[in-house]
Design an enzyme around this catalytic site. Structure first.
Site, PDB file in Angstrom:
ATOM      1  N   LYS A  53     -12.869  14.990 -32.108  1.00 15.73           N
ATOM      2  CA  LYS A  53     -13.351  16.292 -31.635  1.00 15.73           C
ATOM      3  C   LYS A  53     -14.423  16.840 -32.584  1.00 15.73           C
ATOM      4  CE  LYS A  53      -9.150  17.219 -29.036  1.00 15.73           C
ATOM      5  NZ  LYS A  53      -7.867  17.896 -28.856  1.00 15.73           N
ATOM      6  N   GLN A  97      -4.328  21.616 -32.521  1.00 15.12           N
ATOM      7  CA  GLN A  97      -3.901  20.356 -31.929  1.00 15.12           C
ATOM      8  C   GLN A  97      -2.387  20.352 -31.732  1.00 15.12           C
ATOM      9  OE1 GLN A  97      -6.016  18.078 -30.795  1.00 15.12           O
ATOM     10  NE2 GLN A  97      -4.447  16.636 -30.154  1.00 15.12           N
ATOM     11  N   ASP A 120      -9.101  25.514 -25.269  1.00 17.43           N
ATOM     12  CA  ASP A 120      -8.193  24.616 -24.549  1.00 17.43           C
ATOM     13  C   ASP A 120      -7.837  25.145 -23.157  1.00 17.43           C
ATOM     14  OD1 ASP A 120      -7.414  22.213 -25.855  1.00 17.43           O
ATOM     15  OD2 ASP A 120      -6.266  23.347 -27.343  1.00 17.43           O
TER      16      ASP A 120
HETATM   17  N1  GUN Z   1      -2.615  17.382 -27.545  1.00 18.43           N
HETATM   18  C1  GUN Z   1      -2.800  16.526 -26.534  1.00 18.43           C
HETATM   19  N2  GUN Z   1      -3.803  16.947 -25.737  1.00 18.43           N
HETATM   20  C2  GUN Z   1      -4.239  18.101 -26.251  1.00 18.43           C
HETATM   21  C3  GUN Z   1      -5.267  19.013 -25.866  1.00 18.43           C
HETATM   22  O1  GUN Z   1      -5.964  18.857 -24.858  1.00 18.43           O
HETATM   23  N3  GUN Z   1      -5.417  20.084 -26.683  1.00 18.43           N
HETATM   24  C4  GUN Z   1      -4.643  20.310 -27.765  1.00 18.43           C
HETATM   25  N4  GUN Z   1      -4.865  21.400 -28.477  1.00 18.43           N
HETATM   26  N5  GUN Z   1      -3.683  19.489 -28.145  1.00 18.43           N
HETATM   27  C5  GUN Z   1      -3.489  18.395 -27.386  1.00 18.43           C
END
Ligand code: GUN
Length: 282
Positions: A53, A97, A120
């Site tokens: 990311k 995350q 998100d």
């Molecule tokens: N863990 C797995 N997928 C995601 C996501 O799209 N965003 C976040 N913040 N954590 C995740």
């Protein structure tokens, strides 16, 4: 034989759209968009995701910051960190995350991130916006799936779509996005009776359950479009999806690979969402 939908290539197109927009926004507003990614603990899969990311953010030219916190951090200290970022005028997007260590309440964390910085799209205000058809931040993975579907020029109106999985991150929001395009949507899950029969009704089959190779070729309607959201390890430790690619590809008209399908699109759409949050800031 099903055509492969190349998520890696499409993600590059999306990231390049963002990369072109960043200098325009900087000229207009006097600073670049800024994404902050928080990771708590040392889950190896999460570490790979957050690194990707931040790498994507650097590629687009936007600002980004990675905050790595120990697994022992208290919930209170994490919430305080988020509050500080909420109040920081040069931070546009905040991503924590998931999953988080067991002693931290994920729901509290999601609720604490301000709705305006929720890249998100997990905040209750954004979830409500999605389901009520209001302007909102759409979760990255479902948004990426829609872009993958649009890339093959598929008309969803009147089609049968089956979503396997009912998570807040993928299953539920993708079902709503498909419904918005006038597909007839079924949500299946671990307790669904005769999953194969339900899957075989699907013109579009989206699988997001986190079970390696759960959906096999005999469960796919000939000519269906198959979107595999899974990211698992098989018996040999190789990356694989929730769909058994070898048996499903010959039956499908289009199919996403793992890796190189949905995964890169999730990250690309995160860049788009950061731009959205930035614009909403002014
Ligand atoms: N863990 C797995 N997928 C995601 C996501 O799209 N965003 C976040 N913040 N954590 C995740």
């Amino acid at each position: 034989m099903g055509n492969i939908i190349d998520g890696k290539a499409l993600s590059l197109v999306v990231k390049d759209e963002v990369k072109a927009e960043v200098p325009v926004l900087e000229a207009q507003y006097g600073r670049k968009p800024c994404l902050v990614v928080i990771i708590v603990g040392e889950n190896p899969a999460s570490q790979v995701y957050v690194r990707n990311k931040v790498k994507a953010a650097a590629y687009t030219g936007m600002e980004s910051r990675l905050i790595e916190l120990p697994a022992t951090i208290t919930e209170e200290a994490l919430l305080k960190q988020i509050e500080d970022l909420n109040n920081d005028p040069v931070v546009d997007g905040i991503l924590v995350q998931l999953p988080l260590p067991k002693h931290i309440d994920e729901e509290k964390v999601i609720d604490t991130i301000s709705k305006e910085k929720d890249v998100d799209g997990f905040h209750p205000g954004n979830v409500a916006g999605l389901w009520l058809g209001k302007k909102c931040i759409v979760p990255c993975t479902p948004a990426g799936i829609m872009r993958l579907i649009d890339s093959i020029g598929l008309e969803l109106k009147g089609k049968n779509a089956v979503v396997v999985g009912r998570s807040n991150i993928v299953g539920k929001p993708i079902a709503k996005l498909l419904l918005d395009r006038h597909a007839t949507v079924t949500i299946a899950h671990s307790r669904t009776a005769d999953l194969g029969a339900v899957c075989r009704t699907a013109d579009v089959l989206v699988v997001a359950v986190g079970k390696a190779k759960l959906v096999t070729g005999d469960m796919v309607k000939p000519g269906a479009v198959v979107i595999d959201v899974g990211m698992n390890r098989d018996e040999e430790g190789k990356l694989c999806g929730d769909v058994d690619f070898a048996s499903a590809q010959p039956v499908a008209s289009y199919i996403t690979p793992v890796p190189g399908g949905v995964g890169p699109m999730t990250i690309a759409m995160l860049m788009k969402n950061t731009i959205e949050c930035f614009k909403n800031h002014f």
